[in-house]
Design a protein around this motif. Structure first.
Motif, PDB file in Angstrom:
ATOM      1  N   ALA A 287       0.825  -1.215   0.000  1.00  0.00           N
ATOM      2  CA  ALA A 287       0.000   0.000   0.000  1.00  0.00           C
ATOM      3  C   ALA A 287       0.856   1.261   0.000  1.00  0.00           C
ATOM      4  O   ALA A 287       1.945   1.296   0.585  1.00  0.00           O
ATOM      5  CB  ALA A 287      -0.913   0.002   1.220  1.00  0.00           C
ATOM      6  N   VAL A 292      -4.253   2.790   2.509  1.00  0.00           N
ATOM      7  CA  VAL A 292      -4.318   1.532   3.241  1.00  0.00           C
ATOM      8  C   VAL A 292      -5.711   1.330   3.838  1.00  0.00           C
ATOM      9  O   VAL A 292      -6.430   2.289   4.127  1.00  0.00           O
ATOM     10  CB  VAL A 292      -3.239   1.491   4.337  1.00  0.00           C
ATOM     11  N   ALA A 296      -6.281  -4.600   2.676  1.00  0.00           N
ATOM     12  CA  ALA A 296      -4.893  -4.741   2.240  1.00  0.00           C
ATOM     13  C   ALA A 296      -4.194  -5.916   2.916  1.00  0.00           C
ATOM     14  O   ALA A 296      -3.123  -6.337   2.472  1.00  0.00           O
ATOM     15  CB  ALA A 296      -4.127  -3.443   2.515  1.00  0.00           C
ATOM     16  N   LEU A 324      -6.729  -0.146  -1.711  1.00  0.00           N
ATOM     17  CA  LEU A 324      -5.384   0.239  -2.141  1.00  0.00           C
ATOM     18  C   LEU A 324      -5.404   1.409  -3.126  1.00  0.00           C
ATOM     19  O   LEU A 324      -4.458   1.614  -3.875  1.00  0.00           O
ATOM     20  CB  LEU A 324      -4.647  -0.955  -2.783  1.00  0.00           C
TER      21      LEU A 324
END
Length: 892
Positions: A287, A292, A296, A324
């Motif tokens: 990320a 984030v 993720a 992301l």
């Protein structure tokens, strides 16, 4: 499969989405503002594929609403093949009239003419639907397009309103109508690819780029009507030199103190968490800063990041999070999120930050994401224990039994969902239960002279239809193979719904003399029954595993003895292995096996839902199949006789029944005899008690347990702390947990924790294996007695109709006097009358015919053990003198 929608499509396109869901067709929807609906099918073409590395595809393009809907629905009940032209005409007429000017709220003259046509159809005919005797794709499309065009304000006749209301009441259609249509993101996004691969429902929308959670909340606020039920997420990747990495995901306004977080997570020793740097963020989660989110975690292939989830998020209806990419957000329900995390095999801990803030008197967060953090809002939350793992159950057993059951079987790693509705993946934890059942059952049937065998999966149409009553009982559920590649088969082939018609022609070839009898065979196999009721894992699925026994005898008495022997084995499976009490008895004529002479059954009770469930059945087939398949033999006097036959079966439904009866709000509670693991050893490692000290001690205990015949495991994984392991194994239902700390080593003992009642005992390690072997038997017995006590509290006798439905409403099984199992008319009367009275009590008008949890009562069995019938006792329904007692209940 990719579907492209025309420019006005976002709302009108919902009709096609609803049809796709009803037809259970997986699709990817793209709104590309074309002039007309276009459907592109891209499929692997086996005849063109030279090898696996170079697969060829066949692409078919269909244009127009009618062509697209027909292609997606024509192999389902939504498309009436005999009236195909009429279905097409209605779809085409409604699309032409309603979709060309869909932005205009009032009807144009052309559109009003179409509405008048619909009104006239129902006024001038006695039909319930547009085409035929059941709802088709035409009903779904027309009803939805009429409703969406004018928001339900169009002028419709009463009969048409009733028709439209009945169509739109379908739960799938309702969910589509209330969902905002959006285009899916590019499949190159790893998170979106995983959501699609795992068949997890989600929506996605684009927004302005937001680098911080404050920007996100300000620039992309939740709609006012959803402000309390949906939320964005705040995400921080924290690093501690000793304890590793933690991705903390909370509501945007949640406040927490990083110094206190270690205590919340049960981390031993000094905790010093800091924000992880950008390289670490990229390396562990793939990320970029500002993009984030909890999804993720799928990129954390090293499994060195613990995801810490805020309980407040899991109490919402919807969670919004970046995939992301900080220019868009994905929307998931908490259940969908937990399925995603389970599939990703993430290490997850749930923490109630709001409750902890209250307990500690609040406090300002030391880790903030740009700007002053807001105070946490304390709401009435579901409470979660600190350190709970794998997303603790989000539903309590006595609050929402169906959702609780779904949570348990997924989070305990018993099943995974598959992309074909009604089919499920049995993971090792549940399949081991089936293997242990097989092992026990095989040893018992071998004592009766039964041998294992295997017969083909397929049956010809001629064979299947040879026994009329038998095939009529299964006809709606039979799945057919009609093509080989692109070639239509000359004769359609059925996938076995059961094996009588597969086995019995072979029996006829093998048997000629009384010396060939008895023939006793069993097979372990899968069967397919294409259920149209709503599927439930283990209980009602389109493919399931079972054993089916088939025997042939020279006399009725021998056959009946076999029937009872098999049924008693089923009773023992439930009571001796699964610790579930059952009621053995005869099925009524209405409920007996299609084509059989007599059906016996064991019936279980599920206290969480107040419903009965058929555990297993054993049938005396009489000579019906013998006559049909010419299974005859020469008796000792040289006379030709027709053989007597039995069949009997037990399925993986057993596993679901066990879960429902014994499980609790933490997860599974396993009866020791079928537990994949009966004991697990967890060392309590710390600075004062190293792994080097713990491991030899724990391994010695493990060897002692195995020597005593106990299925045991030493959980020596280094990435999880003891608290995480406790919760993990409790959720999986392991009967005994053995905890080992430094004091235990000093005193040559171990702490024993029992799963079924939480009792904790300190025991000497010398001879521990034999001691725990006895304890496991005590647990097995206690679990059965507890379940039997609960069942017996809900088994009542009723002699007057006025008391019948009220007792059903109390979640009881009802034993009543009855005029005999042959009175199918009165049996149907009880079913329908109890349904009507129950619906009235619930304030409901009707129930979905596909429901597997009807409010109607049905006969479960005529129990073998019959209480005395006082003289003059009348049947509860017919007022005819009673001849027996019969057991009723709401059933799965």
């Amino acid at each position: 499969m990719i579907v492209s929608a025309p420019a006005p499509a976002n709302e009108v396109f919902k009709a096609l989405v609803a049809l796709l869901k009803l037809a259970e067709t997986p699709v990817e929807i793209i709104n590309n503002h074309e002039d007309e609906c276009k459907l592109e099918l891209s499929e692997l073409h086996p005849l063109l594929s030279s090898n696996d590395d170079d697969p060829k595809t066949k692409t078919t393009t269909l244009i127009g609403w009618t062509a697209c809907i027909k292609r997606l629905c024509q192999s389902t009940v939504l498309w009436d093949a005999q009236r195909s032209l009429q279905v097409e005409e209605w779809i085409q007429a409604s699309a032409t009239a309603l979709l060309n000017d869909s932005s205009i709220p009032d009807f144009t003259p052309h559109q009003q003419a179409f509405v008048d046509k619909v009104n006239a159809h129902f006024l001038e005919s006695d039909q319930t639907y547009l085409v035929g005797d059941y709802a088709t794709a035409a009903d779904v499309a027309v009803a939805m397009w009429l409703y969406q065009h004018a928001g339900g304000n169009q002028t419709l006749e009463q009969a048409v309103e009733a028709w439209q209301t009945s169509i739109l009441a379908n739960p799938i259609i309702q969910s589509v109508l209330t969902t905002t249509m959006t285009a899916p993101p590019a499949s190159s996004n790893v998170i979106i690819s995983k959501l699609q691969e795992w068949n997890i429902e989600f929506t996605q929308y684009n927004h302005v780029k937001c680098m911080t959670v404050e920007e996100l909340v300000q620039n992309v606020p939740m709609p006012e009507q959803h402000a309390d039920t949906e939320s964005h997420t705040k995400n921080l990747l924290l690093k501690d030199k000793k304890h590793g990495l933690f991705l903390v995901t909370t509501k945007p306004d949640t406040v927490f103190n990083t110094r206190a977080l270690g205590k919340l997570l049960g981390l031993a020793g000094k905790v010093n968490m800091r924000m992880a740097d950008e390289p670490t963020l990229k390396e562990t989660l793939g990320a970029e800063p500002g993009s984030v989110g909890p999804l993720a975690i799928v990129n954390n292939t090293e499994k060195n990041v613990t995801l810490v989830l805020d309980q407040a998020l899991l109490d919402l209806n919807k969670i919004h999070s970046h995939p992301l990419d900080n220019t868009c957000s994905v929307v998931l329900t908490p259940t969908a999120l937990q399925e995603y995390l389970s599939n990703a095999e993430a290490n997850v801990v749930v923490v109630d930050f709001a409750a902890e803030a209250d307990a500690s008197g609040g406090g300002e967060a030391t880790a903030k994401q740009g700007g002053q953090a807001k105070k946490a809002v304390n709401k009435d939350k579901k409470q979660t224990e600190k350190g709970q793992t794998l997303l603790a159950l989000q539903w309590k057993k006595d609050e929402n039994f169906a959702m609780w059951y779904s949570d348990v079987i997924v989070l305990s790693e018993m099943i995974s969902y598959y992309d074909i509705s009604g089919c499920y993946i049995l993971r090792p934890w549940s399949y081991k239960i089936w293997e242990l059942t097989q092992e026990w059952f095989n040893s018992e049937i071998q004592k009766l002279g039964v041998e294992n065998s295997y017969f083909p999966l397929f049956v010809s149409k001629d064979r299947l239809e040879k026994e009329k009553d038998h095939v009529e009982g299964f006809a709606p559920e039979v799945a057919w193979v009609t093509k080989s590649g692109e070639t239509e088969l000359a004769k359609h082939i059925a996938i076995r719904p059961t094996s009588e018609t597969i086995m019995y022609p072979a029996f006829a070839d093998w048997i000629s003399s009384h010396r060939d009898l008895p023939l006793k065979l069993n097979q372990w196999s899968n069967v397919v029954r294409w259920e149209f009721k709503y599927p439930t894992p283990f209980l009602r699925s389109r493919e399931f595993l079972w054993q089916e026994g088939h025997t042939v005898h020279s006399t009725y008495e021998e056959a009946m003895e076999m029937v009872m022997q098999a049924l008693d084995l089923y009773r023992r499976v439930y009571e001796e292995l699964l610790a579930v009490p059952v009621v053995p008895g005869y099925k009524s004529e209405k409920e007996k096996f299609a084509g059989g002479d007599t059906t016996t059954t064991v019936e279980a009770y599920v206290p969480g839902s107040g419903r009965a469930i058929q555990g297993a059945t054993s049938h005396n087939l009489g000579q019906n199949f013998g006559k049909m398949f010419d299974i005859t033999f020469q008796d000792e006097g040289g006379k030709t006789q027709v053989a007597w036959q039995t069949s009997w079966g037990l399925t993986t439904r057993t596993i679901g029944v066990m879960v429902m009866v014994h499980g609790d709000d933490t997860g599974l509670v396993m009866p020791p005899r079928v537990a994949p693991l009966q004991a697990v050893i967890v060392p309590i490692v710390s600075k004062k008690f190293s792994r080097e000290e713990a491991n030899p001690y724990c391994e010695a205990i493990l060897e002692d347990l195995k020597a005593a015949g106990i299925r045991a495991k030493f959980d020596d994984r280094t990435m999880y702390n003891p608290g995480w392991k406790y919760n993990h194994w409790e959720q999986k239902g392991v009967p005994i947990r053995i905890e080992v700390g430094p004091r235990d080593v000093e005193q040559k003992q171990a702490r024993i924790v029992l799963r079924y009642n939480g009792e904790k005992l300190d025991m000497r390690v010398e001879g521990l294996g034999e001691t725990l072997k006895e304890k496991l038997e005590d647990i097995q017995h206690s679990m059965f007695e507890k379940a039997k006590e609960v069942r017996d509290q809900h088994l009542v006798q009723v002699t007057e109709w006025k008391d019948f439905v009220p007792n059903l409403e109390k979640n009881n099984l009802v034993l009543t006097p009855w005029c005999g199992g042959q009175h199918t008319d009165w049996e149907e009367w009880v079913k329908e009358t109890s349904r009507e009275e129950s619906l009235k009590l619930h304030g409901e008008g009707e129930e979905d015919e596909r429901t597997s949890t009807s409010l109607a009562a049905k006969t479960l069995c005529i129990p073998f053990e019959q209480p005395p019938i006082p003289e003059g006792t009348k049947c509860i329904a017919s007022d005819i003198p009673a001849t027996c007692w019969i057991l009723w209940g709401r059933s799965y």
